[in-house]
Design a protein around this motif. Structure first.
Motif, mmCIF file in Angstrom:
data_model
loop_
_atom_site.group_PDB
_atom_site.id
_atom_site.type_symbol
_atom_site.label_atom_id
_atom_site.label_comp_id
_atom_site.label_asym_id
_atom_site.label_seq_id
_atom_site.Cartn_x
_atom_site.Cartn_y
_atom_site.Cartn_z
ATOM 1 N N ASP A 165 0.850 -1.179 0.000
ATOM 2 C CA ASP A 165 0.000 0.000 0.000
ATOM 3 C C ASP A 165 0.896 1.243 0.000
ATOM 4 O O ASP A 165 1.704 1.428 0.907
ATOM 5 C CB ASP A 165 -0.858 -0.059 1.283
ATOM 6 N N GLY A 167 0.130 4.272 0.473
ATOM 7 C CA GLY A 167 -0.341 5.324 1.393
ATOM 8 C C GLY A 167 0.655 5.692 2.485
ATOM 9 O O GLY A 167 1.008 6.865 2.629
ATOM 10 N N PRO A 168 1.124 4.705 3.257
ATOM 11 C CA PRO A 168 2.085 5.039 4.318
ATOM 12 C C PRO A 168 3.368 5.707 3.804
ATOM 13 O O PRO A 168 3.932 6.551 4.500
ATOM 14 C CB PRO A 168 2.391 3.677 4.947
ATOM 15 N N LEU A 172 4.633 9.212 5.287
ATOM 16 C CA LEU A 172 5.966 9.426 5.855
ATOM 17 C C LEU A 172 6.729 10.504 5.090
ATOM 18 O O LEU A 172 7.480 11.284 5.681
ATOM 19 C CB LEU A 172 6.754 8.115 5.878
ATOM 20 N N GLN A 181 14.233 6.308 6.559
ATOM 21 C CA GLN A 181 13.133 6.333 7.537
ATOM 22 C C GLN A 181 11.840 5.854 6.900
ATOM 23 O O GLN A 181 11.039 5.171 7.539
ATOM 24 C CB GLN A 181 12.976 7.749 8.095
ATOM 25 N N CYS A 184 12.050 2.155 6.759
ATOM 26 C CA CYS A 184 11.925 1.588 8.089
ATOM 27 C C CYS A 184 10.506 1.648 8.652
ATOM 28 O O CYS A 184 10.050 0.723 9.297
ATOM 29 C CB CYS A 184 12.845 2.365 9.016
ATOM 30 N N PHE A 185 9.820 2.752 8.397
ATOM 31 C CA PHE A 185 8.517 2.948 9.032
ATOM 32 C C PHE A 185 7.337 2.637 8.121
ATOM 33 O O PHE A 185 6.270 2.280 8.604
ATOM 34 C CB PHE A 185 8.387 4.388 9.548
ATOM 35 N N ALA A 186 7.499 2.802 6.816
ATOM 36 C CA ALA A 186 6.348 2.614 5.933
ATOM 37 C C ALA A 186 6.437 1.312 5.140
ATOM 38 O O ALA A 186 5.426 0.682 4.874
ATOM 39 C CB ALA A 186 6.218 3.789 4.969
ATOM 40 N N PRO A 189 7.506 -2.631 7.762
ATOM 41 C CA PRO A 189 6.416 -3.254 8.520
ATOM 42 C C PRO A 189 5.419 -3.979 7.628
ATOM 43 O O PRO A 189 4.794 -4.941 8.038
ATOM 44 C CB PRO A 189 5.736 -2.070 9.215
ATOM 45 N N THR A 193 7.038 -9.861 7.215
ATOM 46 C CA THR A 193 6.546 -11.235 7.317
ATOM 47 C C THR A 193 6.767 -11.986 6.006
ATOM 48 O O THR A 193 7.088 -13.161 6.013
ATOM 49 C CB THR A 193 5.047 -11.258 7.650
ATOM 50 N N LEU A 262 2.891 -17.060 10.497
ATOM 51 C CA LEU A 262 3.378 -15.702 10.211
ATOM 52 C C LEU A 262 2.357 -14.865 9.465
ATOM 53 O O LEU A 262 2.198 -13.674 9.718
ATOM 54 C CB LEU A 262 4.618 -15.806 9.323
ATOM 55 N N MET A 263 1.676 -15.496 8.516
ATOM 56 C CA MET A 263 0.816 -14.739 7.613
ATOM 57 C C MET A 263 -0.503 -14.331 8.260
ATOM 58 O O MET A 263 -1.327 -13.694 7.640
ATOM 59 C CB MET A 263 0.544 -15.558 6.353
ATOM 60 N N LYS A 264 -0.718 -14.747 9.488
ATOM 61 C CA LYS A 264 -1.980 -14.380 10.154
ATOM 62 C C LYS A 264 -2.016 -12.902 10.477
ATOM 63 O O LYS A 264 -1.004 -12.315 10.755
ATOM 64 C CB LYS A 264 -2.152 -15.196 11.419
ATOM 65 N N ASN B 97 -3.844 6.323 5.666
ATOM 66 C CA ASN B 97 -2.432 6.029 5.410
ATOM 67 C C ASN B 97 -1.628 5.657 6.647
ATOM 68 O O ASN B 97 -0.497 6.092 6.834
ATOM 69 C CB ASN B 97 -1.754 7.192 4.683
ATOM 70 N N VAL B 99 0.251 2.577 8.821
ATOM 71 C CA VAL B 99 0.833 1.271 8.548
ATOM 72 C C VAL B 99 -0.002 0.259 9.326
ATOM 73 O O VAL B 99 0.034 0.216 10.541
ATOM 74 C CB VAL B 99 2.308 1.197 8.969
ATOM 75 N N SER B 102 1.494 -2.187 11.917
ATOM 76 C CA SER B 102 2.223 -1.639 13.061
ATOM 77 C C SER B 102 1.254 -1.234 14.162
ATOM 78 O O SER B 102 0.068 -1.051 13.919
ATOM 79 C CB SER B 102 3.033 -0.417 12.630
ATOM 80 N N ARG B 106 3.415 3.082 17.366
ATOM 81 C CA ARG B 106 4.466 3.266 16.358
ATOM 82 C C ARG B 106 3.994 4.179 15.227
ATOM 83 O O ARG B 106 4.751 4.984 14.708
ATOM 84 C CB ARG B 106 4.897 1.904 15.801
#
Lengths: 264, 257
Positions: A165, A167-168, A172, A181, A184-186, A189, A193, A262-264, B97, B99, B102, B106
């Motif tokens: 996605d 969006g994140p 960011l 960054q 790391c953050f968008a 995460p 997995t 993991l995929m849950k 938007n 995450v 997370s 966070r």
């Protein structure tokens, strides 16, 4: 008025091209049989020999078992190390070829070309190359498995990164984050997995691949496989094969269960 | 507020945006938004509202013209300078938007990353003070109990409020809200708009919001800007804006009055 011709299911039209394809396929099959001299009879001519070997293998030599264990462990160690090194390389490389991270198409294009070349080399050939470079032993096997793992994981992982996605990433960017960054953050995460799952999958393949690498001198249990086969000691070969099957099935089971979780 | 406090926060000078050399997003827009204003931008879909907002923090690069944030040009800024300017501009999105995998905490802390050196953020070394601040921010949007929940466990309205907490954490001077209520039900929309109003009044942030709903625009906007086909066709105080203006913006001025 209703058109009479449409009240019944119309007949499917016969296509001449389909018939031509069928003829081409059958002709191709016969030509290949003649050229390679493959006849099904060859398989049955030696069938008695096959059943002979099978009977011998089915009565494994258990006294050989303790001798097998150290090399079996070496095989698993090779698979573990190869997976870790290869996955780590694939992780970094994937970030560099994902077009939603690196916008420069020239950079991603060149790096992808290199990746595709590496991916075409089969694992046994990699083993042979590294035996030639670093000499006989498990180091050659580990290197071969690393490169092989890299090829498997990098392809799956960069594709996973490209489907996240966006969006994140936008959020960011708006916050004032820099590239690392944002990763790391968008991005991470959303894909971690997948990365772990793909690495486990590569590990499953590696355990299987590492068992035959010894055949070409790249370390592991394959060495005994080759030795026993050479002296027709099928009872010992049987022991090795059984041990390999048990280990592979066990590792496959654990790995696929953890991937599901993991995929849950 | 006294009139002597009026200072420009955002200035657009002859801003033009053309997509793919053909489609015009914005045509020579000149606009000044002052500190502390609550501006709503209304217009049909595709009129250029999003383009306008995204030009301000440069999620979109403009084709021509200049945009000043608190006197500094964002169109000419590069690298670290650009990131520091963006740090002063928070953004709320239609799709939140966040995450989703997370935690809420966070996600809120992510609003703060531009205040830290890269390596500290990579190793998650946020100060205790900032973690407290994140918790405070969540309290302000009534989500203190969700601090360790995963973002995808929350409802749409809650996710949008987490996004507002993220903006609080960022502590910007300006907030751009791009259709913040478009994917929410009426009650939740109202709550989100109240939160934006709180940011405007309590924290003195300048808010620019794209809205579809005339009702919400009327209720919350102090100043209204109407956009049609990439041009500003109306700009005035909400209290002095007659209903006919909205009809004109949404119906393309086809009615005769």
């Amino acid at each position: 008025m209703i058109d009479d011709s449409l009240t019944q299911l119309p007949k499917k039209r016969f296509k001449i091209i389909n018939l031509i394809w069928l003829i081409v396929l059958i002709a191709g099959l016969f030509i290949s049989i003649n050229v390679t001299n493959t006849h099904i009879s060859v398989l049955f001519e030696n069938f008695s020999q096959f059943s002979d070997i099978f009977v011998q293998m089915a009565n494994p030599d258990w006294s050989y078992f303790p001798t097998v264990i150290p090399l079996l462990l070496e095989t698993i160690k090779m698979a573990v190390l190869g997976t870790i090194i290869g996955s780590a390389l694939a992780f970094v490389y994937s970030l560099l070829i994902a077009r939603n991270i690196i916008k420069n198409k020239l950079v991603t294009g060149v790096l992808r070309f290199i990746m595709n070349i590496i991916r075409t080399i089969p694992d046994l050939l990699l083993g042979a190359i590294f035996v030639a470079i670093v000499g006989i032993g498990p180091v050659a096997g580990i290197l071969a498995l690393s490169v092989f793992t890299f090829g498997v994981v990098v392809k799956l992982f960069y594709e996973a990164i490209e489907t996240i996605d966006p969006g994140p990433i936008e959020a960011l960017t708006a916050v004032g984050a820099n590239k690392l960054q944002i990763i790391c953050f968008a991005i991470l995460p959303q894909v971690m997995t997948y990365f772990i799952s793909y690495s486990l999958y590569a590990f499953e393949i590696n355990v299987r691949a590492s068992t035959v690498l010894g055949y070409i001198g790249a370390g592991g249990i394959g060495l005994y496989l080759q030795q026993t086969l050479q002296v027709f000691d099928y009872a010992k070969t049987g022991t090795i094969i059984l041990v390999i099957i048990v280990v592979v099935v066990l590792i496959d089971y654990i790995s696929s269960k953890s991937r599901e979780a993991l995929m849950k | 507020m006294t009139d002597s406090a009026i200072e420009p926060m955002i200035e657009l000078r002859n801003v033009k945006k053309v997509y793919d050399k053909k489609v015009v997003g914005l045509k020579k827009v000149n606009l000044t938004i002052n500190k502390g204003e609550f501006v709503v931008v209304v217009g049909l879909s595709g009129a250029g509202k999003s383009t306008l907002l995204r030009s301000i923090n440069r999620l979109i690069d403009v084709t021509e013209g200049d945009i000043l944030i608190d006197g500094k040009s964002i169109t000419k800024a590069r690298g670290k300078k650009l990131r520091l300017l963006r740090r002063n501009i928070g953004m709320i999105f239609q799709n939140f938007n966040l995450v989703k995998r997370s935690s809420v905490l966070r996600n809120v802390l992510a609003g703060r990353v531009a205040y830290y050196p890269t390596w500290k953020t990579i190793f998650n070394l946020f100060t205790k003070e900032d973690k407290e601040r994140a918790y405070e921010a969540l309290k302000q949007v009534d989500l203190a109990d969700k601090v360790y929940a995963r973002a995808d466990e929350l409802s749409g309205g809650q996710q949008q409020r987490v996004a507002i907490a993220r903006v609080l954490m960022q502590n910007p001077k300006v907030i751009l809200a791009d259709e913040p209520t478009a994917s929410l039900d009426p009650q939740t929309s109202l709550k989100v708009m109240e939160d934006l109003k709180m940011l405007n009044e309590k924290h003195g942030m300048t808010v620019i919001a794209n809205l579809h709903s005339v009702e919400l625009a009327r209720k919350f906007g102090q100043r209204v800007i109407g956009i049609r086909a990439g041009e500003i066709i109306y700009d005035g105080k909400m209290s002095a804006t007659p209903e006919s203006v909205f009809t004109k913006i949404y119906n393309g001025g086809e009615e005769d009055d």
